[in-house]
Motif scaffolding. Structure first.
Motif, PDB file in Angstrom:
ATOM      1  N   THR A   1       0.751  -1.100  -0.103  1.00 14.99           N
ATOM      2  CA  THR A   1       0.034  -0.077  -0.045  1.00 14.99           C
ATOM      3  C   THR A   1       0.964   1.331   0.115  1.00 14.99           C
ATOM      4  OG1 THR A   1      -0.317   0.004   2.558  1.00 14.99           O
ATOM      5  CG2 THR A   1      -1.675  -1.118   0.962  1.00 14.99           C
TER       6      THR A   1
ATOM      7  N   TRP B   1      -0.986   6.009  -7.931  1.00 17.90           N
ATOM      8  CA  TRP B   1      -1.671   7.096  -7.864  1.00 17.90           C
ATOM      9  C   TRP B   1      -2.926   7.328  -8.213  1.00 17.90           C
ATOM     10  CZ3 TRP B   1       0.610  10.082  -4.304  1.00 17.90           C
ATOM     11  CH2 TRP B   1       1.870  10.122  -4.110  1.00 17.90           C
ATOM     12  N   THR B   2      -3.241   6.640  -9.373  1.00 13.71           N
ATOM     13  CA  THR B   2      -4.512   6.617  -9.915  1.00 13.71           C
ATOM     14  C   THR B   2      -5.373   5.459  -9.434  1.00 13.71           C
ATOM     15  OG1 THR B   2      -3.987   4.971 -11.491  1.00 13.71           O
ATOM     16  CG2 THR B   2      -3.382   7.442 -12.161  1.00 13.71           C
ATOM     17  N   ALA B   3      -4.966   4.610  -8.855  1.00 17.77           N
ATOM     18  CA  ALA B   3      -6.067   3.524  -8.430  1.00 17.77           C
ATOM     19  C   ALA B   3      -5.728   3.026  -6.961  1.00 17.77           C
ATOM     20  CB  ALA B   3      -5.932   2.331  -9.249  1.00 17.77           C
ATOM     21  N   SER B   4      -4.454   2.420  -6.679  1.00 19.20           N
ATOM     22  CA  SER B   4      -4.371   1.699  -5.461  1.00 19.20           C
ATOM     23  C   SER B   4      -4.321   2.731  -4.056  1.00 19.20           C
ATOM     24  CB  SER B   4      -2.930   1.091  -5.210  1.00 19.20           C
ATOM     25  OG  SER B   4      -2.785   0.163  -6.326  1.00 19.20           O
ATOM     26  N   LEU B   5      -3.784   4.014  -4.301  1.00 20.58           N
ATOM     27  CA  LEU B   5      -3.883   4.805  -3.221  1.00 20.58           C
ATOM     28  C   LEU B   5      -5.400   4.966  -2.777  1.00 20.58           C
ATOM     29  CD1 LEU B   5      -2.774   7.197  -1.421  1.00 20.58           C
ATOM     30  CD2 LEU B   5      -3.179   8.826  -3.346  1.00 20.58           C
ATOM     31  N   TRP B   6      -6.437   4.903  -3.616  1.00 22.50           N
ATOM     32  CA  TRP B   6      -7.740   5.197  -3.117  1.00 22.50           C
ATOM     33  C   TRP B   6      -8.560   3.944  -2.854  1.00 22.50           C
ATOM     34  CZ3 TRP B   6      -7.359  10.120  -2.945  1.00 22.50           C
ATOM     35  CH2 TRP B   6      -6.386  10.830  -3.858  1.00 22.50           C
ATOM     36  N   ASN B   7      -7.939   2.710  -2.951  1.00 24.16           N
ATOM     37  CA  ASN B   7      -8.527   1.422  -2.550  1.00 24.16           C
ATOM     38  C   ASN B   7      -8.386   1.184  -1.019  1.00 24.16           C
ATOM     39  OD1 ASN B   7      -9.384  -0.896  -2.427  1.00 24.16           O
ATOM     40  ND2 ASN B   7      -7.962  -2.036  -3.829  1.00 24.16           N
ATOM     41  N   THR B   8      -9.322   1.742  -0.309  1.00 27.26           N
ATOM     42  CA  THR B   8      -9.163   1.644   1.261  1.00 27.26           C
ATOM     43  C   THR B   8      -9.361   0.406   1.591  1.00 27.26           C
ATOM     44  OG1 THR B   8     -11.809   2.462   1.394  1.00 27.26           O
ATOM     45  CG2 THR B   8      -9.870   3.964   1.461  1.00 27.26           C
TER      46      THR B   8
END
Length: 438
Positions: A69, A225-232
């Motif tokens: 993460t 920066w486009t996907a994994s960062l926002w996958n809580t």
């Protein structure tokens, strides 16, 4: 005198050995063995990425929803791990955490021990034993986490480089932010306390490290920066009792529909208190308290603060002892501060929040399952700011206020003025132009 000194040293050695045995016995009962779970995630993700030609953010530890993460720069820093056998990776993780923990604790405690007249090696040995029993520390080691490495980088800036007016002040904070985003709150700390050069340096360091990782690993950077960062969902459930943040408090009130508005209002109020107190600390040259307050803030406002993240409270606990020893001997202030430190530390080694792991409903669940949050709040609100009994003037190099005529060591811990080294510790506050604490 020689015989007396030898007896004192022998007694101290015996005391350290006895404490180490007691801590070992305590850990054999209280410490949970996590089998370096997080380190296995890092190791597995890096191995999948380097040796199996997979994408690092596609990796999930088998049987779990947990994956890598951290930002791509963290992957770059950890990359050598992929070329180590698993036992060597464990050894590097443990040794690195222990070494940086010892150095950080030494930076904070050494000025205190010399002011109080304590034996320096004995003070450090006792502190390390107590740190080993501290639940967030033992969780950091047992999970194979990076918390202490990040705290060390931030402490290097705030306790060593910034007080010494080094041009490199801010680099540690920038690198810590590029490795894991949450230390970025210390950039805000530099901004609100008007250390513009250090803040600029930290931002440049973070950006350069991030761009370096993007140049080397463009696909991984794009994915993060486009996907994994926002996958809580990759970090776990917000209502889980290990989440000792304000977000966790709100989530446990209604796990199915946690109120984002309530959380944001709490965060705004907490930020206001922190900004006011941090500016007051820096205005009198108390950089160590600024570090401690910001560490407590980070634990409170981060959406997810697992128990092992609470190593960021270590500076505040040490400074409670520092303030207690600066207060009059046998006075109510010293007793109150020492009681605060002992109770906070006692609760933070106790695993008390886990008593409500399965059921955190009711008043007892609300109070008990959030115990560590209440401690973080108490430290943010009540940790004294060490004030000097001298006028405050503007520092020529930094442009920020500095205590006129004060001596601040590179560790950022103000030193008592002691014209008479023989004065008892409890009396120094009255005769030496001392700290006034609030």
């Amino acid at each position: 005198m020689v015989a007396q000194g030898a007896r004192r040293t022998a007694a101290q050695v015996a005391g350290v050995v006895a404490l180490a045995v007691a801590v070992t016995a305590f850990l054999s009962v209280a410490a949970v063995r996590h089998g370096f779970f997080d380190l296995k995630v890092y190791y597995g993700a890096l191995t999948f990425w380097v040796h199996d030609d997979g994408e690092i953010y596609d990796y999930l530890k088998p049987g779990t929803q947990y994956g890598f993460t951290y930002p791509p720069f963290a992957a770059l820093v950890m990359l050598p791990m992929a070329y180590l056998p698993w036992p060597a990776a464990i050894t590097v993780s443990v040794v690195a955490s222990v070494v940086v923990s010892a150095v950080l604790i030494w930076w904070l405690l050494d000025p205190v021990s010399r002011r109080a007249g304590w034996s320096r090696w004995f003070t450090l040995a006792v502190a390390l034993c107590l740190a080993a029993a501290y639940e967030p520390m033992r969780e950091t080691i047992n999970f194979g986490q990076v918390n202490m490495l990040l705290l060390f980088l931030v402490g290097l800036d705030l306790l060593r480089l910034l007080p010494a007016r080094s041009r490199w002040a801010g680099v540690g904070i920038g690198l810590a932010t590029a490795i894991k985003l949450t230390p970025g709150v210390f950039i805000i700390y530099l901004l609100i306390t008007r250390r513009w050069r250090a803040a600029f340096t930290s931002m440049v360091a973070a950006v350069v490290a991030t761009l370096l990782a993007a140049a080397l690993f463009p696909d991984a950077s794009r994915e993060f920066w486009t996907a994994s960062l926002w996958n809580t969902s990759r970090v776990g459930e917000l209502a889980f009792v290990s989440n000792q943040s304000l977000r966790g408090v709100v989530a446990r009130l209604d796990p199915d529909h946690p109120s984002t508005l309530a959380w944001l209002l709490l965060v705004l109020a907490t930020l206001g208190i922190w900004a006011w107190r941090s500016r007051a600390a820096v205005a009198v040259g108390d950089e160590a308290t600024g570090l401690a307050l910001t560490g407590a803030l980070m634990c409170l406002v981060s959406p997810v603060t697992w128990v092992h993240h609470l190593v960021w409270l270590i500076p505040a606990l040490i400074l409670l002892v520092d303030n207690a020893m600066a207060a009059p001997a046998h006075g109510p202030r010293r007793r109150a501060l020492l009681a605060f430190a002992v109770i906070a530390y006692g609760l933070l080694i106790s695993r008390i929040v886990w008593a409500w792991e399965k059921d955190f409903t009711g008043l007892d669940g609300f109070l008990g399952s959030n115990t560590y949050v209440w401690i973080s709040l108490a430290l943010l609100l009540l940790l004294p700011i060490r004030r000097w009994a001298v006028p405050v003037a503007a520092g020529p190099a930094t442009g920020r206020p500095e205590p006129a005529g004060s001596a601040v060591e590179p560790a950022g811990v103000p030193q008592l003025v002691e014209p008479d080294r023989g004065t008892p510790t409890g009396e120094r506050h009255r005769v030496g132009g001392p700290l006034a604490v609030r």
